[in-house]
Write an enzyme that holds these catalytic residues in place. Structure first.
Site, mmCIF file in Angstrom:
data_model
loop_
_atom_site.group_PDB
_atom_site.id
_atom_site.type_symbol
_atom_site.label_atom_id
_atom_site.label_comp_id
_atom_site.label_asym_id
_atom_site.label_seq_id
_atom_site.Cartn_x
_atom_site.Cartn_y
_atom_site.Cartn_z
ATOM 1 N N ASN A 59 0.867 -1.155 -0.248
ATOM 2 C CA ASN A 59 -0.008 -0.062 0.165
ATOM 3 C C ASN A 59 0.881 1.191 0.147
ATOM 4 O OD1 ASN A 59 -1.711 1.943 0.643
ATOM 5 N ND2 ASN A 59 -2.376 1.426 2.562
ATOM 6 N N GLU A 88 -4.794 -5.663 10.576
ATOM 7 C CA GLU A 88 -3.716 -4.742 10.985
ATOM 8 C C GLU A 88 -3.783 -3.908 12.359
ATOM 9 O OE1 GLU A 88 -2.087 -3.407 6.783
ATOM 10 O OE2 GLU A 88 -3.691 -2.100 7.412
ATOM 11 N N GLY A 132 3.015 1.568 10.740
ATOM 12 C CA GLY A 132 3.826 2.747 10.532
ATOM 13 C C GLY A 132 4.812 2.891 11.981
ATOM 14 N N HIS A 165 -9.126 0.927 5.597
ATOM 15 C CA HIS A 165 -7.639 0.932 6.068
ATOM 16 C C HIS A 165 -7.999 1.775 7.451
ATOM 17 C CE1 HIS A 165 -3.668 2.339 6.875
ATOM 18 N NE2 HIS A 165 -3.297 1.076 6.228
ATOM 19 N N GLU A 171 -6.232 4.286 8.465
ATOM 20 C CA GLU A 171 -6.393 5.626 8.321
ATOM 21 C C GLU A 171 -7.730 6.312 7.595
ATOM 22 O OE1 GLU A 171 -2.735 5.648 5.824
ATOM 23 O OE2 GLU A 171 -1.410 4.767 7.636
HETATM 24 C C1 PEP Z 1 -0.290 -0.105 6.472
HETATM 25 O O1 PEP Z 1 -0.470 1.044 6.859
HETATM 26 O O2 PEP Z 1 -1.288 -0.947 5.990
HETATM 27 C C2 PEP Z 1 0.899 -0.580 7.008
HETATM 28 C C3 PEP Z 1 0.800 -1.905 7.368
HETATM 29 O O3 PEP Z 1 1.852 0.180 7.061
HETATM 30 P P1 PEP Z 1 3.427 -0.147 7.903
HETATM 31 O O4 PEP Z 1 3.646 -1.440 7.140
HETATM 32 O O5 PEP Z 1 4.061 0.989 7.466
HETATM 33 O O6 PEP Z 1 3.199 -0.371 9.175
#
Ligand code: PEP
Length: 249
Positions: A9, A167, A173, A95, A97
């Site tokens: 992503n 997630e 992040g 997601h 975000e």
């Molecule tokens: C994401 O935003 O879906 C994600 C997993 O980010 P990161 O791998 O940077 O933690």
């Protein structure tokens, strides 16, 4: 046995030319990798060009979001039909975000899943708990609610098109990954919930990806967990060499 899916992503990163540079390298790297599915999610502006570059390749193309509406007066929105027309095979939905910054509810997410399915794209549906929810012992309640409200109305015949990405919000992040055991426990729980709703066979075939600070060093241990069927990668998916190491775990 579920074929592993590794998806990158890119969020709000990369111009069209930067996207095309990445893709031309990636296409070389995936030659002969038939035992796994690689997917990239560029920003909207690069989807059509990347889709054209990917023609004939096994790499999937995902949008990062879509409208819950079919078409019409929704300034700034992009519909499922437009995304499929631009070459998208997948779309990321819900997601964290989108949920936290843009206030997407489970009801909106359910409508978006339905739009994606109607246009023949595979939704990659993101779920996960915040650190407060985990520390107060509510992880399983939160996951159950997200699944019940976001996914439970999907027809049994459509469940084979769904991909779930677990997630944990606190790992995104953050450079802080769930341990393979922590992730494996939640993945097992997700599969059990889906089995209760859709039956054993569809739940056994459901790809459940892990996302949250995945990198070349931790991908192997995560993928060794029986209920982890792939990864949704953020930061480490922006550099083709790093992503190349992740996809060849
Ligand atoms: C994401 O935003 O879906 C994600 C997993 O980010 P990161 O791998 O940077 O933690």
């Amino acid at each position: 046995m579920i074929r592993p899916i590794i998806a990158a992503n890119w969020k709000m990163n990369k111009t069209v030319s930067e996207s095309l540079d990445f893709v031309s390298r990636l296409m070389q790297l995936v030659i002969g990798m038939n035992d796994r599915q690689v997917v990239i999610a560029p920003p909207f502006t690069a989807l059509y060009a990347v889709g054209a570059a990917l023609k004939g390749s096994s790499i999937g193309l995902a949008a990062q979001n879509l409208s819950e509406n079919k078409d019409g007066a929704y300034t700034g929105e992009v519909s499922a039909r437009m995304l499929a027309d631009a070459g998208c095979t997948h779309v990321i939905i819900g997601h964290s975000e989108r949920r936290t910054i843009f206030g997407e509810s489970n009801d909106v997410i359910r409508a978006k899943i339905s739009m994606a399915l109607q246009s023949g794209m595979q939704p990659i549906v993101c779920i996960g708990e915040t650190i407060e929810e985990r520390e107060s012992g509510r992880t399983f309640d939160v996951i159950a609610k997200q699944i019940k409200e976001g996914l439970n109305q999907i027809e049994t015949s459509d469940i084979k098109h769904i991909i779930i990405a677990y997630e944990p919000v606190w790992a995104i992040g953050a450079g802080k990954t769930a341990t393979p055991e922590q992730a494996g426990e939640v993945h097992g729980f997700i599969r059990k919930l889906m089995e209760e709703r859709y039956g054993e066979e569809p739940a056994r075939r459901l790809p459940v990806l892990y996302g949250g600070s995945v990198n070349p060093d931790n991908i192997g241990k995560l993928m060794a967990q029986p209920d982890i069927n792939g990864a949704l990668v953020g930061g480490a998916g922006l550099n083709v060499d790093t992503f190349g190491k992740i996809i060849s775990f």
